[in-house]
Design a protein around this motif. Structure first.
Motif, PDB file in Angstrom:
ATOM      1  N   VAL A 146     -60.407 -77.472   8.779  1.00 49.37           N
ATOM      2  CA  VAL A 146     -60.751 -78.775   9.317  1.00 49.37           C
ATOM      3  C   VAL A 146     -60.167 -78.778  10.633  1.00 49.37           C
ATOM      4  O   VAL A 146     -59.092 -78.491  11.170  1.00 49.37           O
ATOM      5  CB  VAL A 146     -60.078 -79.709   8.472  1.00 49.37           C
ATOM      6  CG1 VAL A 146     -60.323 -81.072   9.220  1.00 49.37           C
ATOM      7  CG2 VAL A 146     -60.552 -79.836   7.139  1.00 49.37           C
ATOM      8  N   LEU A 147     -61.086 -79.394  11.732  1.00 49.34           N
ATOM      9  CA  LEU A 147     -60.796 -79.506  13.111  1.00 49.34           C
ATOM     10  C   LEU A 147     -60.273 -80.851  13.256  1.00 49.34           C
ATOM     11  O   LEU A 147     -61.214 -81.660  13.136  1.00 49.34           O
ATOM     12  CB  LEU A 147     -61.848 -79.067  14.068  1.00 49.34           C
ATOM     13  CG  LEU A 147     -62.466 -77.718  13.788  1.00 49.34           C
ATOM     14  CD1 LEU A 147     -63.652 -77.608  14.632  1.00 49.34           C
ATOM     15  CD2 LEU A 147     -61.575 -76.566  14.232  1.00 49.34           C
ATOM     16  N   LEU A 148     -58.889 -81.156  13.301  1.00 54.05           N
ATOM     17  CA  LEU A 148     -58.408 -82.589  13.048  1.00 54.05           C
ATOM     18  C   LEU A 148     -58.219 -83.114  14.550  1.00 54.05           C
ATOM     19  O   LEU A 148     -57.494 -82.680  15.493  1.00 54.05           O
ATOM     20  CB  LEU A 148     -56.921 -82.148  12.282  1.00 54.05           C
ATOM     21  CG  LEU A 148     -56.664 -83.454  11.868  1.00 54.05           C
ATOM     22  CD1 LEU A 148     -57.605 -84.072  10.704  1.00 54.05           C
ATOM     23  CD2 LEU A 148     -55.267 -83.242  11.006  1.00 54.05           C
ATOM     24  N   PRO A 149     -58.526 -84.090  14.684  1.00 59.20           N
ATOM     25  CA  PRO A 149     -58.379 -85.020  16.008  1.00 59.20           C
ATOM     26  C   PRO A 149     -56.878 -85.409  16.079  1.00 59.20           C
ATOM     27  O   PRO A 149     -56.240 -85.299  14.725  1.00 59.20           O
ATOM     28  CB  PRO A 149     -59.159 -86.210  15.841  1.00 59.20           C
ATOM     29  CG  PRO A 149     -60.414 -85.903  14.909  1.00 59.20           C
ATOM     30  CD  PRO A 149     -59.657 -84.869  13.903  1.00 59.20           C
ATOM     31  N   LEU A 169     -59.147 -84.846  -0.812  1.00 57.80           N
ATOM     32  CA  LEU A 169     -60.337 -84.366  -1.377  1.00 57.80           C
ATOM     33  C   LEU A 169     -60.408 -82.745  -1.754  1.00 57.80           C
ATOM     34  O   LEU A 169     -61.227 -82.107  -2.204  1.00 57.80           O
ATOM     35  CB  LEU A 169     -61.601 -84.455  -0.404  1.00 57.80           C
ATOM     36  CG  LEU A 169     -61.806 -86.081  -0.390  1.00 57.80           C
ATOM     37  CD1 LEU A 169     -62.782 -86.061   0.857  1.00 57.80           C
ATOM     38  CD2 LEU A 169     -62.003 -86.791  -1.451  1.00 57.80           C
ATOM     39  N   GLY A 170     -59.155 -82.167  -1.411  1.00 56.54           N
ATOM     40  CA  GLY A 170     -58.824 -80.770  -1.587  1.00 56.54           C
ATOM     41  C   GLY A 170     -58.845 -79.819  -0.551  1.00 56.54           C
ATOM     42  O   GLY A 170     -58.625 -78.630  -0.401  1.00 56.54           O
ATOM     43  N   PHE A 171     -59.225 -80.076   0.793  1.00 54.08           N
ATOM     44  CA  PHE A 171     -58.887 -79.372   2.056  1.00 54.08           C
ATOM     45  C   PHE A 171     -57.340 -79.185   2.252  1.00 54.08           C
ATOM     46  O   PHE A 171     -56.712 -80.066   2.303  1.00 54.08           O
ATOM     47  CB  PHE A 171     -59.649 -80.068   2.949  1.00 54.08           C
ATOM     48  CG  PHE A 171     -61.201 -80.294   2.888  1.00 54.08           C
ATOM     49  CD1 PHE A 171     -62.056 -79.464   3.175  1.00 54.08           C
ATOM     50  CD2 PHE A 171     -61.720 -81.573   2.640  1.00 54.08           C
ATOM     51  CE1 PHE A 171     -63.346 -79.537   3.068  1.00 54.08           C
ATOM     52  CE2 PHE A 171     -63.070 -81.766   2.382  1.00 54.08           C
ATOM     53  CZ  PHE A 171     -64.080 -80.632   2.607  1.00 54.08           C
ATOM     54  N   THR A 172     -57.322 -77.731   2.635  1.00 53.61           N
ATOM     55  CA  THR A 172     -55.782 -77.513   2.745  1.00 53.61           C
ATOM     56  C   THR A 172     -55.734 -76.550   4.145  1.00 53.61           C
ATOM     57  O   THR A 172     -54.691 -76.463   4.492  1.00 53.61           O
ATOM     58  CB  THR A 172     -55.675 -76.449   1.683  1.00 53.61           C
ATOM     59  OG1 THR A 172     -56.571 -75.271   2.027  1.00 53.61           O
ATOM     60  CG2 THR A 172     -55.693 -77.002   0.177  1.00 53.61           C
ATOM     61  N   LYS A 173     -56.802 -76.360   5.072  1.00 55.30           N
ATOM     62  CA  LYS A 173     -56.473 -75.451   6.074  1.00 55.30           C
ATOM     63  C   LYS A 173     -57.100 -76.548   7.361  1.00 55.30           C
ATOM     64  O   LYS A 173     -58.070 -76.922   7.311  1.00 55.30           O
ATOM     65  CB  LYS A 173     -57.516 -74.343   6.224  1.00 55.30           C
ATOM     66  CG  LYS A 173     -57.317 -73.347   5.119  1.00 55.30           C
ATOM     67  CD  LYS A 173     -58.389 -72.292   5.177  1.00 55.30           C
ATOM     68  CE  LYS A 173     -58.104 -71.286   3.999  1.00 55.30           C
ATOM     69  NZ  LYS A 173     -59.380 -70.096   3.908  1.00 55.30           N
ATOM     70  N   PHE A 174     -56.140 -76.856   8.052  1.00 54.00           N
ATOM     71  CA  PHE A 174     -56.193 -77.531   9.359  1.00 54.00           C
ATOM     72  C   PHE A 174     -55.781 -76.908  10.685  1.00 54.00           C
ATOM     73  O   PHE A 174     -54.787 -76.445  10.655  1.00 54.00           O
ATOM     74  CB  PHE A 174     -55.325 -78.812   9.248  1.00 54.00           C
ATOM     75  CG  PHE A 174     -55.758 -79.850   7.935  1.00 54.00           C
ATOM     76  CD1 PHE A 174     -56.745 -81.044   7.898  1.00 54.00           C
ATOM     77  CD2 PHE A 174     -55.270 -79.392   6.574  1.00 54.00           C
ATOM     78  CE1 PHE A 174     -56.987 -81.495   7.051  1.00 54.00           C
ATOM     79  CE2 PHE A 174     -55.621 -80.302   5.538  1.00 54.00           C
ATOM     80  CZ  PHE A 174     -56.588 -81.618   5.721  1.00 54.00           C
ATOM     81  N   VAL A 175     -56.678 -77.339  11.590  1.00 45.44           N
ATOM     82  CA  VAL A 175     -56.519 -77.102  13.107  1.00 45.44           C
ATOM     83  C   VAL A 175     -55.903 -78.171  13.586  1.00 45.44           C
ATOM     84  O   VAL A 175     -56.836 -79.121  13.798  1.00 45.44           O
ATOM     85  CB  VAL A 175     -57.292 -76.267  13.766  1.00 45.44           C
ATOM     86  CG1 VAL A 175     -57.137 -76.108  15.248  1.00 45.44           C
ATOM     87  CG2 VAL A 175     -57.539 -75.023  13.206  1.00 45.44           C
ATOM     88  N   GLU A 176     -54.580 -78.402  13.906  1.00 43.23           N
ATOM     89  CA  GLU A 176     -54.061 -79.792  14.585  1.00 43.23           C
ATOM     90  C   GLU A 176     -54.396 -79.776  15.974  1.00 43.23           C
ATOM     91  O   GLU A 176     -53.423 -79.124  16.781  1.00 43.23           O
ATOM     92  CB  GLU A 176     -52.781 -80.008  13.961  1.00 43.23           C
ATOM     93  CG  GLU A 176     -52.408 -80.338  12.661  1.00 43.23           C
ATOM     94  CD  GLU A 176     -51.150 -80.940  12.134  1.00 43.23           C
ATOM     95  OE1 GLU A 176     -50.368 -81.102  13.245  1.00 43.23           O
ATOM     96  OE2 GLU A 176     -51.212 -81.322  11.134  1.00 43.23           O
ATOM     97  N   THR A 177     -55.342 -80.311  16.491  1.00 44.21           N
ATOM     98  CA  THR A 177     -55.588 -80.160  17.857  1.00 44.21           C
ATOM     99  C   THR A 177     -54.560 -81.233  18.973  1.00 44.21           C
ATOM    100  O   THR A 177     -54.079 -82.239  18.176  1.00 44.21           O
ATOM    101  CB  THR A 177     -57.081 -80.585  18.311  1.00 44.21           C
ATOM    102  OG1 THR A 177     -57.440 -81.889  17.914  1.00 44.21           O
ATOM    103  CG2 THR A 177     -57.934 -79.632  17.567  1.00 44.21           C
ATOM    104  N   GLN A 178     -54.491 -81.159  20.148  1.00 46.11           N
ATOM    105  CA  GLN A 178     -53.882 -82.113  21.066  1.00 46.11           C
ATOM    106  C   GLN A 178     -54.936 -82.707  21.801  1.00 46.11           C
ATOM    107  O   GLN A 178     -55.940 -82.009  22.056  1.00 46.11           O
ATOM    108  CB  GLN A 178     -52.822 -81.183  21.733  1.00 46.11           C
ATOM    109  CG  GLN A 178     -51.692 -81.039  21.192  1.00 46.11           C
ATOM    110  CD  GLN A 178     -50.817 -80.179  22.278  1.00 46.11           C
ATOM    111  OE1 GLN A 178     -51.233 -78.983  22.834  1.00 46.11           O
ATOM    112  NE2 GLN A 178     -49.732 -80.860  22.506  1.00 46.11           N
ATOM    113  N   ASP A 179     -54.988 -83.919  21.957  1.00 53.28           N
ATOM    114  CA  ASP A 179     -55.954 -84.812  22.592  1.00 53.28           C
ATOM    115  C   ASP A 179     -56.398 -84.129  23.898  1.00 53.28           C
ATOM    116  O   ASP A 179     -55.264 -83.891  24.762  1.00 53.28           O
ATOM    117  CB  ASP A 179     -55.517 -86.191  22.812  1.00 53.28           C
ATOM    118  CG  ASP A 179     -56.456 -87.160  23.493  1.00 53.28           C
ATOM    119  OD1 ASP A 179     -57.486 -86.805  23.622  1.00 53.28           O
ATOM    120  OD2 ASP A 179     -55.815 -87.819  24.372  1.00 53.28           O
ATOM    121  N   SER A 180     -57.683 -83.908  24.048  1.00 53.23           N
ATOM    122  CA  SER A 180     -58.213 -83.374  25.151  1.00 53.23           C
ATOM    123  C   SER A 180     -57.427 -82.381  25.747  1.00 53.23           C
ATOM    124  O   SER A 180     -57.606 -81.853  27.022  1.00 53.23           O
ATOM    125  CB  SER A 180     -58.002 -84.657  26.351  1.00 53.23           C
ATOM    126  OG  SER A 180     -58.694 -85.919  26.105  1.00 53.23           O
TER     127      SER A 180
END
Length: 525
Positions: A79-82, A96-107
């Motif tokens: 997941v590409l996370l805002p 919902l079962g998603f476990t992999k996240f890329v926590e982005t930084q704004d802009s």
């Protein structure tokens, strides 16, 4: 890069480094009021859901489709996370079962690495209380050859960061059509309602063209367009493309009309900047700013122009059982008084939000069936209507089954459920009250604490610009848009095209809502 439209704001972006599934909405939303236009229910959602990356821009139900995400989207997708202040989106996706996240930084430009290679991305996160349900966003993707900006229905206030980090945009996907309940649900004369709707319709397209000019992409794809309203009670909200006054009074123009607007106003010059029609299932192959091929699942003209009304009639018949099934899940309209459930829902939030409650500033009527409840914001209480109350400055009439459903489901956001459904009516005396709608979308401790704090922060308005003979503050008093880019002056009236708010320049008074004064004076010759 291959970009496939999957309906509304949804796209499947295929690159050599992996695929990104964006905003995959298919099931009717907002109490079965909104259905994707054109129909996307026959797409192969299992194949689309077998993606490497998932991007959900925000929690509005025409972007976050819980059923589709649960049933069809690969839970191993990253997941590409805002970068949002309240983690509601991550929590919902984890549920919902998603476990992999890329926590982005704004802009901020990020490189995401997967087994198939690297992608450069940026998520522009909007974090004001007016942005979606506490957040909206746009995604930039660069596969080393093509740069795509999927703006969907976000409204960024500063786009220079894209040019700074990526140099250019080849493909721009953006909203141009209405996504609100104003003015259709208001108790105002029909002629006035039609005039307000025409203004709203044109303002949305003007704002989209302003974004096109700022981004400067070679290809522009109108997306996040109008839904289909297929329930009997709402069918008249559609723009049927008949050329009638009723169509002009719909805030929901379609892709064909916006592409014509681009040509008329010079935003599509046929050379450097070009509009591109895509319908659900259309797939376009790009190499840099070159469009190598586009394949449509059917001739697009079969759902637009003179064919549109017949198409909508056919969709009305197709989706009737789907809408009926959703209605069967609503709470019963009958039951005991809602006074105590409303108190339990609203009063704790009121007591945590002094600035917002004081900003609302008056009692608000809530008519549910035969009962009238009063949200008394000055006193931070919910009560029954009293004989001396008189006419409320703001009020809502909502069917009991809708109110009982959102209370049963402990919904944190009435904007993202009842209001966007347009299944209610309202009235107001005076201007729009931004604080009131912020309250209705912030019905949790975290959300209301953030929103109250956001409003209480001091914003710098010391910078000035000159615009058409006036010296005005550079940043809009509403949500800090750059008025050198979004400001339009006609006579002594300023309009900020980002959200359509207006000011009287001579006095600085906001004409849209109370407060939000503008610093302005005649420029010295």
């Amino acid at each position: 890069m291959q970009i496939t439209s999957i309906g509304h704001a949804g796209f499947h972006i295929q690159t050599a480094a992996g695929s990104i599934l964006c905003d995959p909405w298919v099931n009717p939303a907002y109490f079965a009021s909104w259905v994707p236009f054109p129909d996307n229910s026959d797409l192969d959602w299992k194949a689309l859901g077998d993606c490497d990356y998932l991007y959900v821009s925000h929690l509005h139900r025409d972007h976050y489709d819980e059923q589709n995400l649960l049933e069809n989207v690969n839970k191993d997708a990253t997941v590409l996370l805002p970068d949002y202040p309240v983690p509601d989106l991550r929590r919902e996706l984890e549920r919902l079962g998603f476990t992999k996240f890329v926590e982005t930084q704004d802009s901020t430009k990020h490189t995401v690495s997967g087994p198939k290679g690297d992608l450069d991305i940026m998520i522009i996160a909007l974090r004001a209380p007016a942005d979606g349900p506490i957040g909206d966003s746009g995604l930039v993707v660069d596969d080393g050859e093509t740069v795509c900006f999927n703006m969907n229905d976000a409204r960024p206030i500063d786009l220079d960061v894209i040019a700074d980090e990526f140099g250019r945009v080849d493909v721009h996907l953006l909203q141009y059509s209405g996504a609100i309940w104003y003015p259709m649900v208001y108790d105002i004369p029909r002629k006035s309602k039609a005039n307000f709707a025409m203004q709203k319709r044109q303002r949305g397209m003007d704002r989209a063209r302003s974004y096109i000019e700022q981004v400067g992409a070679t290809w522009v794809v109108p997306s996040a367009g109008p839904p289909m309203f297929l329930d009997d009670d709402l069918f008249g909200l559609n723009d049927f493309n008949t050329g009638s006054d009723a169509d002009k009074a719909s805030i929901f123009p379609d892709q064909a009309e916006f592409l014509e607007q681009m040509r008329t106003h010079g935003t599509d010059d046929g050379v450097k900047h070009r509009g591109l029609m895509m319908v659900s299932g259309s797939a376009a192959d790009f190499a840099g700013d070159e469009l190598r091929e586009i394949v449509h699942p059917y001739p697009p003209e079969t759902v637009f122009g003179e064919n549109k009304k017949a198409y909508l009639e056919a969709m009305k018949e197709k989706f009737a059982p789907v809408i009926a099934a959703q209605k069967a899940t609503w709470a019963s309209p009958d039951g005991p008084s809602l006074l105590e459930p409303l108190r339990e829902k609203f009063e704790p939030i009121m007591k945590q939000s002094d600035l917002i409650c004081d900003g609302i500033g008056y009692p608000v009527g809530l008519v549910v069936g035969e009962e009238t409840y009063v949200l008394d914001f000055p006193k931070r209480t919910v009560r029954m209507r009293e004989d001396g109350d008189g006419k409320y400055r703001y009020g809502f009439r909502i069917a009991p089954e809708l109110v009982r459903t959102v209370l049963r489901d402990d919904e944190p956001d009435w904007v993202n459920t009842i209001f966007l459904s347009t299944r209610f009516s309202t009235w107001r005396i005076g201007g729009y009250n931004e604080y009131l709608y912020t309250f209705f979308k912030c019905l949790t401790d975290e959300r209301i604490a953030y929103a109250d704090g956001w409003f209480s922060e001091a914003h710098d308005d010391s910078a000035s610009i000159e615009l058409d003979g006036w010296e005005i503050q550079r940043r809009c008093p509403h949500l800090k848009a750059d008025l050198s880019k979004f400001g339009v002056i006609e006579g002594e009236k300023l309009t900020c095209n980002l959200h359509g708010w207006q000011w009287d320049l001579a006095s600085g008074r906001c004409l849209t809502s109370k407060g939000h004064e503008l610093r302005a004076q005649r420029a010295e010759p």
